[in-house]
Design a protein around this motif. Structure first.
Motif, PDB file in Angstrom:
ATOM      1  N   VAL A   1       0.440  -4.278   1.893  1.00 14.67           N
ATOM      2  CA  VAL A   1       1.308  -4.784   0.825  1.00 14.67           C
ATOM      3  C   VAL A   1       2.669  -5.166   1.401  1.00 14.67           C
ATOM      4  CG1 VAL A   1       2.497  -4.192  -1.328  1.00 14.67           C
ATOM      5  CG2 VAL A   1       0.137  -3.457  -0.953  1.00 14.67           C
ATOM      6  N   GLY A   2       3.198  -4.326   2.271  1.00 10.60           N
ATOM      7  CA  GLY A   2       4.522  -4.572   2.836  1.00 10.60           C
ATOM      8  C   GLY A   2       4.580  -5.746   3.783  1.00 10.60           C
ATOM      9  N   ILE A   3       3.455  -6.161   4.321  1.00 11.32           N
ATOM     10  CA  ILE A   3       3.469  -7.287   5.249  1.00 11.32           C
ATOM     11  C   ILE A   3       3.081  -8.600   4.571  1.00 11.32           C
ATOM     12  CG2 ILE A   3       1.085  -6.967   6.038  1.00 11.32           C
ATOM     13  CD1 ILE A   3       2.034  -7.677   8.836  1.00 11.32           C
ATOM     14  N   VAL A   4       2.163  -8.526   3.613  1.00 10.70           N
ATOM     15  CA  VAL A   4       1.657  -9.745   2.982  1.00 10.70           C
ATOM     16  C   VAL A   4       2.667 -10.313   1.979  1.00 10.70           C
ATOM     17  CG1 VAL A   4      -0.110 -10.651   1.432  1.00 10.70           C
ATOM     18  CG2 VAL A   4      -0.748  -9.154   3.324  1.00 10.70           C
ATOM     19  N   VAL A   5       3.215  -9.448   1.136  1.00  6.89           N
ATOM     20  CA  VAL A   5       4.076  -9.934   0.049  1.00  6.89           C
ATOM     21  C   VAL A   5       5.326 -10.645   0.577  1.00  6.89           C
ATOM     22  CG1 VAL A   5       5.534  -9.185  -1.869  1.00  6.89           C
ATOM     23  CG2 VAL A   5       3.216  -8.288  -1.635  1.00  6.89           C
ATOM     24  N   PRO A   6       6.127 -10.051   1.469  1.00  8.54           N
ATOM     25  CA  PRO A   6       7.318 -10.777   1.942  1.00  8.54           C
ATOM     26  C   PRO A   6       6.966 -12.073   2.667  1.00  8.54           C
ATOM     27  CG  PRO A   6       7.458  -8.448   2.499  1.00  8.54           C
ATOM     28  CD  PRO A   6       6.067  -8.696   2.033  1.00  8.54           C
ATOM     29  N   HIS A   7       5.858 -12.055   3.429  1.00  6.65           N
ATOM     30  CA  HIS A   7       5.497 -13.265   4.174  1.00  6.65           C
ATOM     31  C   HIS A   7       5.142 -14.408   3.225  1.00  6.65           C
ATOM     32  CE1 HIS A   7       4.241 -15.448   7.738  1.00  6.65           C
ATOM     33  NE2 HIS A   7       3.175 -15.830   7.062  1.00  6.65           N
ATOM     34  N   LEU A   8       4.358 -14.111   2.196  1.00 10.27           N
ATOM     35  CA  LEU A   8       4.006 -15.159   1.232  1.00 10.27           C
ATOM     36  C   LEU A   8       5.245 -15.702   0.535  1.00 10.27           C
ATOM     37  CD1 LEU A   8       0.772 -13.679  -0.413  1.00 10.27           C
ATOM     38  CD2 LEU A   8       0.925 -15.499   1.282  1.00 10.27           C
ATOM     39  N   LEU A   9       6.169 -14.812   0.201  1.00 13.83           N
ATOM     40  CA  LEU A   9       7.369 -15.261  -0.514  1.00 13.83           C
ATOM     41  C   LEU A   9       8.269 -16.105   0.373  1.00 13.83           C
ATOM     42  CD1 LEU A   9       8.173 -12.047  -2.561  1.00 13.83           C
ATOM     43  CD2 LEU A   9       7.529 -14.275  -3.473  1.00 13.83           C
ATOM     44  N   ARG A  10       8.342 -15.784   1.665  1.00 12.47           N
ATOM     45  CA  ARG A  10       9.164 -16.603   2.565  1.00 12.47           C
ATOM     46  C   ARG A  10       8.671 -18.043   2.607  1.00 12.47           C
ATOM     47  NH1 ARG A  10       8.973 -12.116   5.844  1.00 12.47           N
ATOM     48  NH2 ARG A  10      10.942 -10.990   6.021  1.00 12.47           N
ATOM     49  N   LEU A  11       7.361 -18.235   2.499  1.00  9.07           N
ATOM     50  CA  LEU A  11       6.814 -19.590   2.522  1.00  9.07           C
ATOM     51  C   LEU A  11       7.236 -20.386   1.298  1.00  9.07           C
ATOM     52  CD1 LEU A  11       3.162 -18.801   3.714  1.00  9.07           C
ATOM     53  CD2 LEU A  11       5.087 -19.618   5.091  1.00  9.07           C
ATOM     54  N   VAL A  12       7.547 -19.692   0.201  1.00  9.92           N
ATOM     55  CA  VAL A  12       7.846 -20.385  -1.063  1.00  9.92           C
ATOM     56  C   VAL A  12       9.347 -20.464  -1.325  1.00  9.92           C
ATOM     57  CG1 VAL A  12       7.486 -20.355  -3.570  1.00  9.92           C
ATOM     58  CG2 VAL A  12       5.641 -19.647  -2.029  1.00  9.92           C
ATOM     59  N   ILE A  13      10.052 -19.344  -1.171  1.00 10.53           N
ATOM     60  CA  ILE A  13      11.469 -19.306  -1.564  1.00 10.53           C
ATOM     61  C   ILE A  13      12.415 -19.220  -0.386  1.00 10.53           C
ATOM     62  CG2 ILE A  13      10.856 -18.207  -3.747  1.00 10.53           C
ATOM     63  CD1 ILE A  13      11.900 -15.579  -2.640  1.00 10.53           C
ATOM     64  N   GLY A  14      11.868 -19.158   0.834  1.00  9.81           N
ATOM     65  CA  GLY A  14      12.732 -19.108   2.005  1.00  9.81           C
ATOM     66  C   GLY A  14      13.088 -17.682   2.405  1.00  9.81           C
ATOM     67  N   PRO A  15      13.884 -17.537   3.484  1.00  7.13           N
ATOM     68  CA  PRO A  15      14.137 -16.208   4.055  1.00  7.13           C
ATOM     69  C   PRO A  15      15.360 -15.481   3.494  1.00  7.13           C
ATOM     70  CG  PRO A  15      14.965 -17.893   5.525  1.00  7.13           C
ATOM     71  CD  PRO A  15      14.380 -18.615   4.351  1.00  7.13           C
ATOM     72  N   ALA A  16      16.110 -16.108   2.571  1.00  4.92           N
ATOM     73  CA  ALA A  16      17.337 -15.465   2.075  1.00  4.92           C
ATOM     74  C   ALA A  16      16.998 -14.157   1.353  1.00  4.92           C
ATOM     75  CB  ALA A  16      18.078 -16.407   1.139  1.00  4.92           C
TER      76      ALA A  16
END
Length: 365
Positions: free
Chosen positions: A291-306
């Motif tokens: 959960v901790g690796i998949v969720v942030p990675h997917l979100l970075r692809l959509v909303i960026g790294p901020a």
């Protein structure tokens, strides 16, 4: 030529603008998805509750047609299903936020509390508490009762994180490669410790330890759900406090320092919060990976790294993922219940492999 150069120079700005537009919709969309997921989770289960009866069962509609079914629905919802869904959502949010913080701290999308052994460290400490609670030493800790396991899991996660940080840091610099490799070694050591505890445990203790290894939200009560609330509140406050620092840390520790960030304080706060969020989540749910690796990675692809948006969005998407996975876990093999860790691993492992393949492709450029 100059026009082409000007166009290329504006590309990052356009991508950033597109990312901000996506981010502006992300939080409201995730909130709506979370509400819909919770509604589905409330109505689905061994005791199904039709959507038409849900308002009355929740107390949002008149009870003029009160009958045995309504009373049963209220009992199922308020005694079993709502505390379980609330705890599951908070566990998912805590694990996802911990992963996002760790990835920002170590500037690597592969950093994850479960992957590098932080979750296993918490589980080892919790399993030790289970086995040794019946010993003479454990008798002295009986006054802690329900707080003993969360405290043990937190202490285990904190110790594991501190060991990893100490091994991978030298002269104020942290080696990501050593951190990840040390995490693999720590995971092996903690798994060996858990194996030893399984060997010496009696039947009751063995069942409890198995709970930590597979992960499950069964048996969740209001008391357990309430234990997650202060950590979630502190975690959200910490996320708001460290978001700017994590953004600047992407540029490097020197640049972050010149940008006004107290890098060492940022590291200490981040490590303590990752340990607290992971340890308490593990104490309620057991070891749940990916959960901790998949969720942030997917979100970075959509909303960026901020991180100002990534951290709260991770909390929401982690809650959605966990509530959805728990709903599947208690319905697809009903009346039995599948351990939730199996489902998260089945989804997370392919995504993790995708990240590795994508990084391999980038490294070959």
């Amino acid at each position: 030529m100059s026009a082409a150069v000007g166009t290329d120079a504006q590309a990052p700005r356009r991508r950033a603008s597109a990312g901000r537009r996506s981010a502006s919709f992300a939080i409201p969309l995730l909130l709506v998805l979370l509400v819909l997921t919770v509604i589905v989770a409330l109505t689905v289960g061994a005791a199904g509750i039709p959507l038409s009866r849900l308002p009355a069962a929740l107390g949002f509609a008149g009870n003029s047609t009160a009958d045995a079914m309504t009373a049963r629905d209220q009992l199922v919802l308020w005694s079993i299903r709502i505390p379980r869904i609330a705890a599951t959502a908070m566990v998912g949010g805590l694990l996802a936020a911990a992963g996002a913080i760790m990835q920002g701290l170590f500037r690597n999308p592969l950093a994850d509390p479960a992957l590098v052994g932080v979750s296993s460290g918490g589980a080892l400490a919790a399993a030790s508490a289970i086995v040794f609670t019946d010993s003479r030493f454990g008798e002295a800790l009986r006054f802690l009762q329900t707080e003993l396991l969360p405290l043990a899991a937190f202490a285990g996660s904190l110790a594991t994180t501190a060991i990893l940080y100490g091994i991978s840091s030298r002269s104020g610099r942290t080696s990501i490669a050593i951190f990840l490799l040390a995490g693999v070694a720590i995971t092996a050591i903690t798994n060996a410790g858990i194996g030893l505890l399984v060997f010496i445990a009696d039947d009751r203790q063995l069942r409890d330890i198995t709970f930590w290894l597979l992960g499950s939200m069964s048996g969740t009560t209001w008391t357990k759900a309430a234990m997650l609330v202060p950590i979630l509140v502190m975690g959200l406050a910490a996320c708001a406090f460290i978001a700017r620092g994590l953004d600047l840390l992407v540029l490097g520790e020197a640049d972050a320092f010149h940008g006004g960030v107290d890098v060492e304080r940022l590291k200490r706060i981040s490590i303590v919060m990752v340990s607290a969020m992971t340890g308490v989540a593990v104490s309620i749910s057991g070891v749940i990976g990916f959960v901790g690796i998949v969720v942030p990675h997917l979100l970075r692809l959509v909303i960026g790294p901020a991180h100002r948006l990534l951290l709260p969005a991770s909390v929401l998407l982690g809650a959605i993922l966990m509530v959805g996975a728990d709903t599947l876990a208690r319905t697809i093999v009903a009346p039995a219940e599948m351990p939730i860790g199996i489902l998260t691993a089945a989804v997370g492992a392919p995504v993790f492999l995708g990240i590795l393949l994508r990084q391999r492709g980038l490294a070959s450029l």
